[in-house]
Structure formats: C-alpha cells, structure tokens
Design a protein around this motif. Structure first.
Motif, mmCIF file in Angstrom:
data_model
loop_
_atom_site.group_PDB
_atom_site.id
_atom_site.type_symbol
_atom_site.label_atom_id
_atom_site.label_comp_id
_atom_site.label_asym_id
_atom_site.label_seq_id
_atom_site.Cartn_x
_atom_site.Cartn_y
_atom_site.Cartn_z
ATOM 1 N N VAL A 3 21.063 26.025 28.568
ATOM 2 C CA VAL A 3 22.272 26.448 29.255
ATOM 3 C C VAL A 3 23.361 26.578 28.211
ATOM 4 O O VAL A 3 23.526 25.701 27.367
ATOM 5 C CB VAL A 3 22.689 25.422 30.336
ATOM 6 N N MET A 4 24.113 27.681 28.266
ATOM 7 C CA MET A 4 25.168 27.885 27.285
ATOM 8 C C MET A 4 26.273 28.752 27.860
ATOM 9 O O MET A 4 26.070 29.464 28.841
ATOM 10 C CB MET A 4 24.600 28.535 26.031
ATOM 11 N N ALA A 5 27.428 28.659 27.226
ATOM 12 C CA ALA A 5 28.542 29.542 27.580
ATOM 13 C C ALA A 5 28.459 30.766 26.680
ATOM 14 O O ALA A 5 28.080 30.666 25.512
ATOM 15 C CB ALA A 5 29.868 28.814 27.373
ATOM 16 N N ARG A 6 28.790 31.902 27.228
ATOM 17 C CA ARG A 6 28.806 33.129 26.430
ATOM 18 C C ARG A 6 29.901 34.056 26.940
ATOM 19 O O ARG A 6 30.328 33.960 28.076
ATOM 20 C CB ARG A 6 27.451 33.825 26.435
ATOM 21 N N ALA A 7 30.337 34.928 26.068
ATOM 22 C CA ALA A 7 31.390 35.878 26.409
ATOM 23 C C ALA A 7 30.843 36.945 27.348
ATOM 24 O O ALA A 7 29.727 37.430 27.174
ATOM 25 C CB ALA A 7 31.939 36.528 25.146
ATOM 26 N N GLN A 8 31.641 37.273 28.344
ATOM 27 C CA GLN A 8 31.334 38.383 29.257
ATOM 28 C C GLN A 8 32.648 39.091 29.521
ATOM 29 O O GLN A 8 33.506 38.575 30.218
ATOM 30 C CB GLN A 8 30.724 37.873 30.563
ATOM 31 N N ASP A 9 32.797 40.248 28.923
ATOM 32 C CA ASP A 9 34.061 40.985 28.964
ATOM 33 C C ASP A 9 35.153 40.108 28.358
ATOM 34 O O ASP A 9 34.983 39.591 27.279
ATOM 35 C CB ASP A 9 34.384 41.447 30.385
ATOM 36 N N ILE A 14 28.673 30.924 32.207
ATOM 37 C CA ILE A 14 27.578 30.010 31.883
ATOM 38 C C ILE A 14 26.277 30.724 32.183
ATOM 39 O O ILE A 14 26.101 31.278 33.270
ATOM 40 C CB ILE A 14 27.705 28.711 32.691
ATOM 41 N N THR A 15 25.372 30.712 31.204
ATOM 42 C CA THR A 15 24.098 31.396 31.361
ATOM 43 C C THR A 15 22.936 30.454 31.084
ATOM 44 O O THR A 15 23.095 29.417 30.450
ATOM 45 C CB THR A 15 23.982 32.606 30.410
ATOM 46 N N SER A 16 21.777 30.851 31.542
ATOM 47 C CA SER A 16 20.539 30.122 31.317
ATOM 48 C C SER A 16 19.533 31.059 30.668
ATOM 49 O O SER A 16 19.525 32.254 30.936
ATOM 50 C CB SER A 16 19.974 29.628 32.652
ATOM 51 N N ASP A 17 18.663 30.492 29.835
ATOM 52 C CA ASP A 17 17.628 31.311 29.214
ATOM 53 C C ASP A 17 16.376 31.408 30.080
ATOM 54 O O ASP A 17 15.409 32.028 29.695
ATOM 55 C CB ASP A 17 17.271 30.773 27.825
ATOM 56 N N ARG A 18 16.391 30.822 31.257
ATOM 57 C CA ARG A 18 15.246 30.888 32.150
ATOM 58 C C ARG A 18 15.317 32.160 32.976
ATOM 59 O O ARG A 18 16.364 32.528 33.507
ATOM 60 C CB ARG A 18 15.225 29.680 33.079
ATOM 61 N N ILE A 19 14.206 32.839 33.088
ATOM 62 C CA ILE A 19 14.120 34.074 33.865
ATOM 63 C C ILE A 19 13.845 33.713 35.320
ATOM 64 O O ILE A 19 13.056 32.803 35.603
ATOM 65 C CB ILE A 19 12.990 34.969 33.319
ATOM 66 N N TRP A 45 21.982 29.695 40.415
ATOM 67 C CA TRP A 45 21.783 30.712 39.378
ATOM 68 C C TRP A 45 21.555 32.062 40.024
ATOM 69 O O TRP A 45 20.959 32.156 41.090
ATOM 70 C CB TRP A 45 20.573 30.345 38.509
ATOM 71 N N SER A 46 22.023 33.112 39.376
ATOM 72 C CA SER A 46 21.905 34.472 39.896
ATOM 73 C C SER A 46 21.656 35.434 38.736
ATOM 74 O O SER A 46 22.083 35.179 37.616
ATOM 75 C CB SER A 46 23.198 34.865 40.616
ATOM 76 N N ALA A 47 20.997 36.541 39.015
ATOM 77 C CA ALA A 47 20.810 37.595 38.012
ATOM 78 C C ALA A 47 21.940 38.621 38.085
ATOM 79 O O ALA A 47 21.984 39.556 37.302
ATOM 80 C CB ALA A 47 19.461 38.286 38.220
ATOM 81 N N ILE A 48 22.881 38.428 39.003
ATOM 82 C CA ILE A 48 23.981 39.368 39.200
ATOM 83 C C ILE A 48 25.198 38.866 38.425
ATOM 84 O O ILE A 48 25.830 37.878 38.808
ATOM 85 C CB ILE A 48 24.304 39.524 40.699
ATOM 86 N N ALA A 49 25.512 39.541 37.334
ATOM 87 C CA ALA A 49 26.565 39.089 36.424
ATOM 88 C C ALA A 49 27.918 38.931 37.116
ATOM 89 O O ALA A 49 28.683 38.027 36.792
ATOM 90 C CB ALA A 49 26.686 40.048 35.243
ATOM 91 N N SER A 50 28.226 39.771 38.085
ATOM 92 C CA SER A 50 29.529 39.697 38.746
ATOM 93 C C SER A 50 29.681 38.459 39.629
ATOM 94 O O SER A 50 30.789 38.130 40.041
ATOM 95 C CB SER A 50 29.778 40.963 39.568
ATOM 96 N N LYS A 54 33.999 32.384 36.220
ATOM 97 C CA LYS A 54 34.547 32.827 34.936
ATOM 98 C C LYS A 54 35.539 31.808 34.406
ATOM 99 O O LYS A 54 36.265 31.181 35.173
ATOM 100 C CB LYS A 54 35.210 34.188 35.094
ATOM 101 N N PHE A 55 35.560 31.665 33.090
ATOM 102 C CA PHE A 55 36.456 30.753 32.403
ATOM 103 C C PHE A 55 37.286 31.552 31.409
ATOM 104 O O PHE A 55 36.780 32.478 30.774
ATOM 105 C CB PHE A 55 35.649 29.684 31.661
ATOM 106 N N ALA A 56 38.546 31.167 31.264
ATOM 107 C CA ALA A 56 39.432 31.865 30.337
ATOM 108 C C ALA A 56 39.118 31.524 28.890
ATOM 109 O O ALA A 56 39.288 32.355 28.000
ATOM 110 C CB ALA A 56 40.887 31.522 30.645
ATOM 111 N N GLU A 57 38.630 30.314 28.646
ATOM 112 C CA GLU A 57 38.356 29.838 27.279
ATOM 113 C C GLU A 57 36.933 29.321 27.172
ATOM 114 O O GLU A 57 36.403 28.742 28.128
ATOM 115 C CB GLU A 57 39.332 28.709 26.908
ATOM 116 N N MET A 58 36.336 29.477 26.004
ATOM 117 C CA MET A 58 34.989 28.957 25.742
ATOM 118 C C MET A 58 34.958 27.442 25.942
ATOM 119 O O MET A 58 34.005 26.906 26.509
ATOM 120 C CB MET A 58 34.552 29.319 24.323
ATOM 121 N N ASP A 59 35.998 26.748 25.497
ATOM 122 C CA ASP A 59 36.050 25.290 25.650
ATOM 123 C C ASP A 59 36.009 24.874 27.112
ATOM 124 O O ASP A 59 35.404 23.857 27.453
ATOM 125 C CB ASP A 59 37.302 24.717 24.986
ATOM 126 N N ASP A 60 36.636 25.646 27.987
ATOM 127 C CA ASP A 60 36.608 25.341 29.420
ATOM 128 C C ASP A 60 35.182 25.438 29.967
ATOM 129 O O ASP A 60 34.744 24.586 30.743
ATOM 130 C CB ASP A 60 37.522 26.287 30.200
#
Length: 76
Positions: A3-9, A14-19, A45-50, A54-60
């Motif tokens: 599980v990790m945080a990643r930039a989206q727009d 928060i994303t997971s590497d599990r399919i 968990w969802s496959a729908i990005a929208s 959402k978090f304003a900062e990576m630290d959040d």
C-alpha cells in the motif's frame, strides 16, 4: 500486498499493488503489475480512480496509511 501513496493529478491517493480478483497475500507480487492499481475509497478498494479519497499533501496520505494500516490490509 503493498500500500502506498501516489500522485494523481494535483492530489495524492492511496493505492495497492494487488489486482482485483487476486487472493489476499501479505507478500509482494512475484510478477510485474501492468494492471490498473486499486484505489482506496475510504471504505474499500476500487479500480475506479475517481472513487479515491484525495489528499492535498503526500504526508497527509502517508499519515492516513500509518493510522489505518490494519483497516487497509483487512480490506485488501
């Protein structure tokens, strides 16, 4: 499952590497993941990005992961 945080727009999610459909696992995947990452919605968990919270900062997002790691893994 990783599980990790990643930039989206302009936000961070928060994303997971599990399919979706894979059996739960506590180990890293043995194959390269070229599928869509799962996105945490705040409830599951969802496959729908929208659907992502959402978090304003990576630290959040990182703080959310730390505070909710058991819940994130339980729903994985």
């Amino acid at each position: 499952m990783g599980v990790m945080a990643r930039a989206q727009d302009e936000h961070f999610v928060i994303t997971s590497d599990r399919i979706l459909g894979d059996s739960p696992s506590k180990t890293a995947p043995k194959r390269v993941n070229d599928q869509i990452y799962q996105i945490w919605t705040g409830n599951n968990w969802s496959a729908i990005a929208s659907d992502a919270i959402k978090f304003a900062e990576m630290d959040d997002a990182d703080d959310y992961i730390k505070e909710n790691s058991a819940r994130l893994m339980e729903n994985g």
